[in-house]
Design a protein around this motif. Structure first.
Motif: not given
Length: 242
Positions: A53, A59, A66-67, A95
């Motif tokens: 991501g 983030q 995200d991952e 997540n």
């Protein structure tokens, strides 16, 4: 016009600086996460962690990644004192909720996989047995092919072999591979020669324990492929560190 060009140049330069800072930050975070996973899960080697991501910094500000992909090496399997390396173990975590110090990370969902080659399955098998691909039809049933000299198999397990059994033809059977408890692989032969079934089954049927798997990976499915056995599973609320 000149002012617009200067503005665009400044935007490009600042964008480049942001990207560079973002990539540095993600590399630092990946290394920190790898060390945390190694210590919290008691691994022998440092895993390879990849945070997906972009941008990473936004983030982090949202406290959710995200991952996160994790690749592990140095994971072993053992049976009756014999130990072999798994080809690879992977986890894909989605997540991932984190705190500012990466001391806590929990994935909403995750998929895990591991693979062991037939050569390594043979190393973990009873002395005298060879484990190999059983063909597409039997592989679809989760079966592997097991071959070997009956007298060698019995002798290798400490069973006294009478002369009459030494003349028996080599064994060829098919064993079904199952997973139990997320870390135990069980091989069970479908058919054995009736004359020596009771003695031979104690040798050919055996359990293989996957040692050192992180607690976040719970494997529950097996698939026989041409180069080995693949294990896979999914989970929710999976702890990545801590």
């Amino acid at each position: 016009m000149r002012g617009l060009r200067i503005f665009l140049i400044i935007v490009v330069v600042l964008g480049g600086i942001f990207v560079a800072v973002d990539r540095i930050a993600v590399n630092v975070a990946e290394n920190k996460a790898a060390e945390k996973i190694k210590s919290s899960q008691g691994l022998n080697s440092t895993p390879d962690v990849s945070i997906k991501g972009f941008p990473f910094l936004t983030q982090v500000l949202g406290s959710e990644l995200d991952e996160v992909d994790v690749k592990l090496s140095g994971i072993t399997a053992s049976a009756e004192g014999r130990s072999v390396q798994l080809t690879e173990v992977r986890a894909e975590l989605m997540n991932v909720k984190i705190d500012s110090s990466f001391s806590s990370a929990v994935a909403a969902s995750a998929t895990g996989s591991a693979r062991i080659s037939y050569a390594d399955l043979t190393k973990s098998a009873p002395k005298g047995a060879t484990v190999s691909y059983a063909g597409a039809e039997r592989a679809a049933k989760g079966q592997v092919k097991v071959t070997g000299s009956i007298s060698d198999l019995l002798a290798g397990s400490g069973v006294s072999v009478p002369e009459s059994l030494k003349a028996l033809p080599p064994l060829t059977t098919y064993s079904t591979v199952k997973l139990e408890g997320g870390d135990h692989v069980k091989l069970h032969a479908d058919a054995l020669p009736a004359l020596v079934e009771s003695r031979l089954r104690k040798v050919v049927d055996y359990d293989l324990k996957l040692d050192g798997l992180p607690s976040s990976i719970k494997l529950d499915r097996t698939t026989a492929v041409e180069d080995g056995i693949e294990f896979s599973g999914t989970g929710t609320d999976v702890s990545l560190a801590g």
